[in-house]
Enzyme design. Structure first.
Site, PDB file in Angstrom:
ATOM      1  N   GLU A  95       0.817  -1.211   0.000  1.00 21.23           N
ATOM      2  CA  GLU A  95       0.000   0.000   0.000  1.00 21.23           C
ATOM      3  C   GLU A  95       0.855   1.267   0.000  1.00 21.23           C
ATOM      4  O   GLU A  95       0.418   2.315  -0.480  1.00 21.23           O
ATOM      5  CB  GLU A  95      -0.928   0.000   1.217  1.00 21.23           C
ATOM      6  CG  GLU A  95      -1.971  -1.108   1.231  1.00 21.23           C
ATOM      7  CD  GLU A  95      -3.062  -0.887   0.198  1.00 21.23           C
ATOM      8  OE1 GLU A  95      -3.625   0.214   0.163  1.00 21.23           O
ATOM      9  OE2 GLU A  95      -3.351  -1.835  -0.569  1.00 21.23           O
ATOM     10  N   GLU A 117      -1.828   9.100  -0.240  1.00 22.22           N
ATOM     11  CA  GLU A 117      -1.992   8.826  -1.665  1.00 22.22           C
ATOM     12  C   GLU A 117      -1.575  10.031  -2.507  1.00 22.22           C
ATOM     13  O   GLU A 117      -1.895  11.178  -2.177  1.00 22.22           O
ATOM     14  CB  GLU A 117      -3.451   8.466  -1.939  1.00 22.22           C
ATOM     15  CG  GLU A 117      -3.777   8.059  -3.356  1.00 22.22           C
ATOM     16  CD  GLU A 117      -5.229   7.655  -3.523  1.00 22.22           C
ATOM     17  OE1 GLU A 117      -5.622   7.332  -4.655  1.00 22.22           O
ATOM     18  OE2 GLU A 117      -5.974   7.673  -2.518  1.00 22.22           O
TER      19      GLU A 117
END
Length: 271
Positions: A95, A117
């Site tokens: 991730e 992100e």
């Protein structure tokens, strides 16, 4: 003399039962399975200048956060406990990876490189979820080791961990302890029809009829299905799934345990 000894024993008993002592025991258990040296070997490049999360993900914050989830890494045999920790770290590494195929020291040494992100496609606000309404101007993009996403996950995580996930989602990428706690909260929490990742890794997952029909068998691949199955599962030889497996194989070897079966989810239907 006898009275003095009784007072001393009572004081020692109270100390043993204190929340601080209990937390210390929990932390020491995790740290006995993953030492600071091993943590550093796993995340060899997390504090490189090339990583935006440089200095953010510390060993101490991981151990402290793990101490708040007493069943994590403490259920089953030593091999089962090590395998669960390796699986958790493998999933969060994918991730947050900053690695690539020809990266220095290989692609599986670059976990925990990112804490949020980059260039999210949206603000991840599901306005249909009335229970967890989005706060104006806030983005619920991926943050933290598990890349917590969507307003409902921020709302639930904040409620469970004691921060305002809807109004202050940035806490997940600003507070290292909260960041690890959100990842562990996601890992330990059942969200029906999805089981918890923890239950899968410690052998407590019992597939329903729907699970059996969807070929959702226990193993590392089911974790991927729980985390991001809608995008990655049911696809032959998906590179994202292969990357997760690569991290797990690497970490399992470092922990001295086998990976177990069913590593991928290519034959599974997503939840």
């Amino acid at each position: 003399m006898a009275r003095s000894l009784a007072v001393l024993f009572l004081a020692l008993a109270l100390l043993t039962l204190s929340p601080r002592a209990t937390e210390a025991r929990r932390e020491s258990c995790i740290s006995s399975l993953i030492t600071e040296q091993l943590f550093g070997d796993i995340f060899l490049h997390k504090d490189d200048n090339a990583c935006p999360a440089k200095g953010f993900y510390t060993y101490d914050s991981f151990v402290q956060a793990a101490g708040c989830f007493p069943k994590f890494g403490r259920t089953g045999s030593v091999s089962t406990r090590k395998r669960e920790i390796a699986a958790f770290l493998a999933q969060v590494s994918h991730e947050t990876t900053g690695g690539w195929a020809t990266a220095p020291d290989g692609p599986y040494t670059w976990g925990l490189c990112f804490k949020e992100e980059v260039s999210p496609p949206s603000n991840y606000c599901d306005a249909t979820v009335k229970e967890w309404p989005c706060y104006p101007g806030k983005s619920y993009k991926g943050r933290g080791p598990i890349q917590l996403s969507w307003n409902y996950n921020y709302g639930l995580a904040g409620e469970a961990l004691g921060f305002d996930g809807l109004k202050n989602p940035e806490t997940v990428s600003n507070d290292t302890l909260v960041a690890f706690k959100t990842a562990l909260w996601f890992w330990m929490t059942e969200r029906k029809p999805k089981p918890s990742c923890h239950a899968v890794m410690v052998g407590k997952y019992r597939p329903s009829k729907a699970d059996l029909a969807a070929n959702r068998t226990a193993g590392f691949g089911l974790l991927t299905n729980i985390i991001n199955g809608g995008l990655e599962c049911g696809i032959p030889d998906d590179p994202r799934v292969n990357d997760r497996i690569g991290f797990f194989r690497t970490y399992a070897k470092l922990f001295g345990v086998d990976t177990g079966p069913n590593l991928d989810c290519q034959n599974q239907k997503h939840f």
